[in-house]
Structure formats: structure tokens, C-alpha cells
Design a protein around this motif. Structure first.
Motif, PDB file in Angstrom:
ATOM      1  N   TYR A   1      50.901  45.719  24.785  1.00 21.57           N
ATOM      2  CA  TYR A   1      50.137  44.310  24.805  1.00 21.57           C
ATOM      3  C   TYR A   1      48.796  44.701  25.005  1.00 21.57           C
ATOM      4  N   GLU A   2      47.775  43.814  24.190  1.00 22.98           N
ATOM      5  CA  GLU A   2      46.567  43.983  24.247  1.00 22.98           C
ATOM      6  C   GLU A   2      45.982  42.612  24.547  1.00 22.98           C
ATOM      7  N   LEU A   3      45.403  42.493  25.922  1.00 25.65           N
ATOM      8  CA  LEU A   3      44.848  41.238  26.244  1.00 25.65           C
ATOM      9  C   LEU A   3      43.381  41.147  26.656  1.00 25.65           C
ATOM     10  N   HIS A   4      42.757  40.410  25.819  1.00 20.02           N
ATOM     11  CA  HIS A   4      41.472  40.226  25.752  1.00 20.02           C
ATOM     12  C   HIS A   4      40.806  39.275  26.742  1.00 20.02           C
ATOM     13  N   ILE A   5      39.906  39.458  27.872  1.00 23.06           N
ATOM     14  CA  ILE A   5      39.156  38.404  28.611  1.00 23.06           C
ATOM     15  C   ILE A   5      37.713  38.503  28.435  1.00 23.06           C
ATOM     16  N   LYS A   6      37.278  37.504  28.068  1.00 16.26           N
ATOM     17  CA  LYS A   6      35.811  37.450  27.438  1.00 16.26           C
ATOM     18  C   LYS A   6      34.990  36.285  28.126  1.00 16.26           C
ATOM     19  N   ASP A   7      34.122  36.538  28.928  1.00 18.84           N
ATOM     20  CA  ASP A   7      33.197  35.427  29.706  1.00 18.84           C
ATOM     21  C   ASP A   7      31.806  35.430  29.175  1.00 18.84           C
ATOM     22  N   ASN A   8      31.025  34.268  29.304  1.00 12.90           N
ATOM     23  CA  ASN A   8      29.697  34.063  28.887  1.00 12.90           C
ATOM     24  C   ASN A   8      28.928  34.216  29.849  1.00 12.90           C
ATOM     25  N   GLY A   9      29.009  35.325  30.986  1.00 10.28           N
ATOM     26  CA  GLY A   9      28.166  35.184  32.251  1.00 10.28           C
ATOM     27  C   GLY A   9      26.938  36.072  31.846  1.00 10.28           C
ATOM     28  N   MET A  10      26.899  36.872  33.224  1.00 10.26           N
ATOM     29  CA  MET A  10      25.620  37.566  33.537  1.00 10.26           C
ATOM     30  C   MET A  10      25.423  38.769  32.527  1.00 10.26           C
ATOM     31  N   GLY A  11      26.684  39.405  32.230  1.00 14.80           N
ATOM     32  CA  GLY A  11      26.608  40.643  31.833  1.00 14.80           C
ATOM     33  C   GLY A  11      26.481  41.833  32.645  1.00 14.80           C
ATOM     34  N   ILE A  12      26.607  43.040  32.205  1.00 16.59           N
ATOM     35  CA  ILE A  12      26.562  44.136  32.913  1.00 16.59           C
ATOM     36  C   ILE A  12      25.597  45.029  32.093  1.00 16.59           C
ATOM     37  N   ALA A  13      24.477  45.541  33.016  1.00 15.08           N
ATOM     38  CA  ALA A  13      23.526  46.626  32.541  1.00 15.08           C
ATOM     39  C   ALA A  13      24.113  47.780  31.817  1.00 15.08           C
ATOM     40  N   PRO A  14      23.786  48.409  30.718  1.00 12.19           N
ATOM     41  CA  PRO A  14      24.329  49.650  30.153  1.00 12.19           C
ATOM     42  C   PRO A  14      24.617  50.694  30.920  1.00 12.19           C
ATOM     43  N   ASP A  15      23.482  50.859  31.803  1.00  7.72           N
ATOM     44  CA  ASP A  15      23.601  52.191  32.731  1.00  7.72           C
ATOM     45  C   ASP A  15      24.518  52.061  33.763  1.00  7.72           C
ATOM     46  N   ARG A  16      25.195  50.732  34.012  1.00  6.32           N
ATOM     47  CA  ARG A  16      26.044  50.442  35.040  1.00  6.32           C
ATOM     48  C   ARG A  16      27.611  50.339  34.610  1.00  6.32           C
ATOM     49  N   ILE A  17      27.681  50.273  33.535  1.00  9.03           N
ATOM     50  CA  ILE A  17      29.039  49.650  32.812  1.00  9.03           C
ATOM     51  C   ILE A  17      30.191  50.674  32.954  1.00  9.03           C
ATOM     52  N   GLN A  18      29.629  52.175  32.903  1.00 14.35           N
ATOM     53  CA  GLN A  18      30.751  53.068  33.087  1.00 14.35           C
ATOM     54  C   GLN A  18      31.016  53.455  34.553  1.00 14.35           C
ATOM     55  N   SER A  19      30.418  52.721  35.622  1.00 10.36           N
ATOM     56  CA  SER A  19      30.711  52.809  36.839  1.00 10.36           C
ATOM     57  C   SER A  19      31.364  51.844  37.516  1.00 10.36           C
ATOM     58  N   ILE A  20      31.654  50.816  36.952  1.00 12.57           N
ATOM     59  CA  ILE A  20      32.105  49.494  37.785  1.00 12.57           C
ATOM     60  C   ILE A  20      33.450  49.498  38.265  1.00 12.57           C
ATOM     61  N   PHE A  21      34.433  50.584  37.826  1.00  9.08           N
ATOM     62  CA  PHE A  21      35.575  50.632  38.359  1.00  9.08           C
ATOM     63  C   PHE A  21      35.534  51.493  39.341  1.00  9.08           C
ATOM     64  N   LYS A  22      34.617  52.231  39.957  1.00  7.29           N
ATOM     65  CA  LYS A  22      34.596  52.897  40.954  1.00  7.29           C
ATOM     66  C   LYS A  22      34.639  52.085  42.326  1.00  7.29           C
ATOM     67  N   LEU A  23      35.215  52.495  43.179  1.00  2.00           N
ATOM     68  CA  LEU A  23      35.467  51.654  44.664  1.00  2.00           C
ATOM     69  C   LEU A  23      34.120  51.758  45.278  1.00  2.00           C
ATOM     70  N   PHE A  24      33.845  50.487  45.659  1.00  2.00           N
ATOM     71  CA  PHE A  24      32.568  49.993  46.286  1.00  2.00           C
ATOM     72  C   PHE A  24      31.194  50.021  45.359  1.00  2.00           C
ATOM     73  N   TYR A  25      31.554  50.292  44.124  1.00  2.00           N
ATOM     74  CA  TYR A  25      30.311  50.339  43.385  1.00  2.00           C
ATOM     75  C   TYR A  25      30.120  48.773  42.940  1.00  2.00           C
ATOM     76  N   ILE A  26      28.924  48.287  43.001  1.00  2.00           N
ATOM     77  CA  ILE A  26      28.488  47.012  42.784  1.00  2.00           C
ATOM     78  C   ILE A  26      27.420  46.920  41.520  1.00  2.00           C
ATOM     79  N   ALA A  27      27.953  46.381  40.597  1.00  2.00           N
ATOM     80  CA  ALA A  27      27.156  46.317  39.249  1.00  2.00           C
ATOM     81  C   ALA A  27      26.108  45.096  39.341  1.00  2.00           C
ATOM     82  N   THR A  28      26.376  44.061  40.035  1.00  2.00           N
ATOM     83  CA  THR A  28      25.469  43.113  40.140  1.00  2.00           C
ATOM     84  C   THR A  28      25.331  42.525  41.658  1.00  2.00           C
TER      85      THR A  28
END
Length: 402
Positions: free
Chosen positions: A326-353
Motif C-alpha cells: 500500500y502507498e499512502l500519501h499525506i500532503k498538507d499546505n503548511g509551513m514546509g520544511i527547510a531543505p537542510d533539515r528534511i533529512q533529519s526530521i525522523f531523528k528523536l528530539f530533532y525539531i525542524a520548526t
């Protein structure tokens, strides 16, 4: 007869032998295949994989004899591991002063011997891959090369065994530490939630009786209340993270896609400023872990709402039903994530915004929990984003059979 001398590094060599945990183990096919092959190549009736122990020669694999061990002081291999040569060859043991009157020569008619030491990565000689014959003879160059090559293969099997034990040991350590962290998270949650609730209650009572409080005191009470709520969210998030694997069981559920999305909407969307768009006309039954998938979607929907900077928050959900996943897409129109932070967002305690739309700091736990849950479900997640415009998560889950 001359008993084999003891190597100068015997203590270290013996420790190297023992680390592979092969002494007194049962025969194994991988090793028996090697002795069978080398016996055929060398045209020798006896072939052995030996480990030289403290006072014995343990036979890990054997062809042509019924012994499982023999005394070290009469062993040919005891001499081979102290030899400076990469192969020890005894054309006729009856003519060699080291083996005259040796019980192996008399009893097993071990006349010819050729042994290659089994050398570990630190240079310690553990034993040999060897062949015996009942008559004087020599080996061809091809046979010698094969014996040396097979000895290296034996050591590769030893090393593979050791690495497996090490991985199991480290895995057990990690499991114990993870269990300790889960217990700690539960204890912290229990012990801190009660006083935090008391602080919130007292703050509310004091604000209700604000006639005797200055405006600055009331402001401080507001800060105290917000900080307490933030700490409570942090504790809840930690507890959820360390208990995430408990949500994933071996039992799978038949889950209505429409019901799943509607349930998540009811738990995350609180007003008309948020619109969730999906196609409910054709319902699909998903075979998956319902509670775990629901928790993943709750985290993603909650983030979409919290980090929206638009007057109208839109969350688009698309399900693609592949043959094997199954492939499930969830897309929002929010603030977005900076390119230099996007690779780290799944790390514990990492805060992108740093702050959500209400000025509240994130915990850096929610997306780490999503990634952890998907790991337990053998799934994966991808993310893409354009800063200030949108963020899209793509979840891939393998199909299961009930």
C-alpha cells in the motif's frame, strides 16, 4: 616421540580458541563438507578440522576416524601450530623423530600427515585443517594449494560464527537497554504526571482568584501553565515512542480505509479551518496493524494542523493499492520544511520548526515515533517539501495475509 612444544603466546592463543565457542560442539554440515572435499582432492582416507585445546586436540570435523578428540601431547597438529611454515608435511611419520613410537602412528597407522594452521585475524594458530594417509606419500602442488585455500575457508566460517554471536550479544544488550528505557519512561510518566496535574490545577485556582494578584503575577501563572502543558506533552510523547513496538503485533486486521481516515479526522480535526480531502467512493480493505497505522496517521495529521500557517489548512490523502504494498500519501499546505533539515526530521528530539502556529515548541518525538512504528511494520516513509508551501509524506506498507 617428542611432545609438541607450548607456544610462547599460549594464554592468548587459548583465549582465541575459546572465543569461537566451538569446543565440544556437535558436527556441522558446513565443516563436514570441507573435510569431505579436501579428503577427495588430496586422495587421503582421513581429513580433520582440529582445535588445539589446553590438553587435547578437539576434532570439530572428521572423515575416516571415529575419534572426537585425542591427547595434545601426541598430536601432529600440536607441532603444526608451532611451525614457522604455512603447511607442515610429514611424508613418513615412522622416519620422523617427533613421531616415532607415537600411538597415532601405531594405532591409526597415521603414516603421512599434511596440516595447514587455522590462523585468526590476530595471527593466533587455533588448530589445523589436515589430512592423513596410511602410507608414505607426497602432495601435488594442486593439492597443497587446495588445502591452504580450504583452511582459509574454515577460518571464514569461524569468523562468521563469532560475528553472529557478537551480533546476538549486542542485540540482547540493546534489547535490555531499550526495555530499561521503556520502564524508565513509564516510571517518569507516572511519577511526573501527577505533580504536573497538581501544578496545572493550582495555577487555574490562583488565576480564578486574581483579585489579589498583580498583572505580572497573572502573566507568570500563564507561563507556568504553558510550561507545564509542554512538559506533559513531552512526557506523553516519550512514553508513546518507547511503547511504539507494543502497538505492532503479529496479528493483522481487516481495516476499512474510509473508516480509518474518518476516525483519524475525528481525533485530530477540531474546527472548520481544516479540510481533509480524500476519495471515499471506493472503499478499500487494508490488511495491516490497525492501531499502529492509526497512530502514524494521527501524528501526521496533528503535525499538519499544528504547523499550518494558512487560514485554511488542507490535508490531501491518496491511497495507491499496489500488488504487493500500500502507498499512502499525506500532503498538507503548511509551513514546509527547510531543505537542510528534511533529512533529519525522523531523528528523536530533532525539531525542524522551532514553534507551531500557536507559538508552542515541538518535542521532536512525533515523527521519530512514526519512523519507529513503520520500522516495526517493515514499512518505510519518504518526505518531500517546499518551504512555505507544502509537505508530503509517502508511506509504503507491505501487504499482509490474514
Amino acid at each position: 616421540m617428542i611432545a609438541p612444544p607450548i607456544p610462547k603466546d599460549e594464554i592468548q592463543r587459548q583465549a582465541a580458541v575459546e572465543k569461537y565457542k566451538l569446543l565440544d560442539t556437535m558436527p556441522e554440515e558446513n565443516y563436514d563438507n570441507i573435510t569431505s572435499i579436501i579428503s577427495s582432492i588430496c586422495e587421503a582416507p582421513i581429513s580433520l578440522i582440529t582445535l588445539v585445546d589446553k590438553d587435547r586436540n578437539f576434532l570439530k570435523s572428521r572423515q575416516g576416524v571415529d575419534l572426537s578428540e585425542s591427547p595434545r601431547d601426541i598430536s601432529f597438529c600440536g607441532h603444526a601450530i608451532v611451525s614457522e611454515e604455512d603447511i607442515m608435511i610429514v611424508p613418513d611419520a615412522r622416519e620422523d623423530e617427533r613421531f616415532k613410537d607415537n600411538p597415532l602412528v601405531e594405532g591409526l597407522k597415521a603414516i603421512f600427515y599434511a596440516g595447514v594452521p587455522l590462523v585468526d585475524v590476530n595471527g593466533y594458530k587455533l588448530g589445523t585443517l589436515c589430512v592423513y594417509d596410511h602410507k608414505p606419500r607426497v602432495l601435488t602442488g594442486h593439492q597443497i594449494s587446495a588445502l591452504k585455500a580450504m583452511a582459509k575457508q574454515v577460518m571464514s566460517l569461524f569468523e562468521e560464527r563469532f560475528k553472529t554471536f557478537e551480533l546476538d550479544r549486542l542485540g540482547n544488550i540493546l534489547k535490555e537497554r531499550n526495555d530499561e528505557l521503556k520502564d524508565f519512561a513509564g516510571i517518569v510518566s507516572h511519577d511526573l504526571k501527577a505533580p504536573l496535574s497538581n501544578i496545572l490545577m493550582i495555577s487555574d485556582l490562583l488565576k480564578e482568584d486574581s483579585t489579589s494578584l498583580s498583572s505580572q503575577s497573572i502573566e507568570y501563572l500563564g507561563i507556568l501553565k504553558d510550561s507545564t502543558k509542554s512538559m506533559s506533552r513531552y512526557i506523553d510523547g516519550m512514553l508513546q515512542f518507547y511503547r511504539s513496538e507494543e502497538l505492532v503485533t503479529e496479528n493483522y486486521d481487516n481495516v476499512s480505509y474510509v473508516d480509518l481516515i474518518e476516525d483519524v479526522i475525528s481525533m485530530t480535526v477540531m474546527d472548520d479551518s481544516v479540510e481533509v480531502i480524500y476519495i471515499p467512493e471506493t472503499d478499500t480493505t487494508l490488511v495491516t496493524n490497525e492501531i499502529a497505522l492509526q497512530q502514524i496517521l494521527i501524528n501526521l495529521f496533528t503535525n499538519a494542523v499544528k504547523y499550518s500557517d494558512k487560514s485554511k489548512t488542507a490535508i490531501d490523502v491518496v491511497l495507491i493499492n499496489h500488488s504487493n504494498e500500500y502507498e499512502l500519501h499525506i500532503k498538507d499546505n503548511g509551513m514546509g520544511i527547510a531543505p537542510d533539515r528534511i533529512q533529519s526530521i525522523f531523528k528523536l528530539f530533532y525539531i525542524a520548526t522551532q514553534e507551531d502556529k500557536n507559538g508552542k515548541p515541538g518535542t521532536g518525538i512525533g515523527l521519530a515515533t512514526v519512523a519507529r512504528l513503520l520500522e516495526h511494520m517493515n514499512g518505510r516513509i519518504e518526505v518531500s517539501s517546499e518551504l512555505g508551501k507544502w509537505t508530503e509524506f509517502k508511506i509504503f506498507l507491505p501487504k499482509k495475509e490474514v
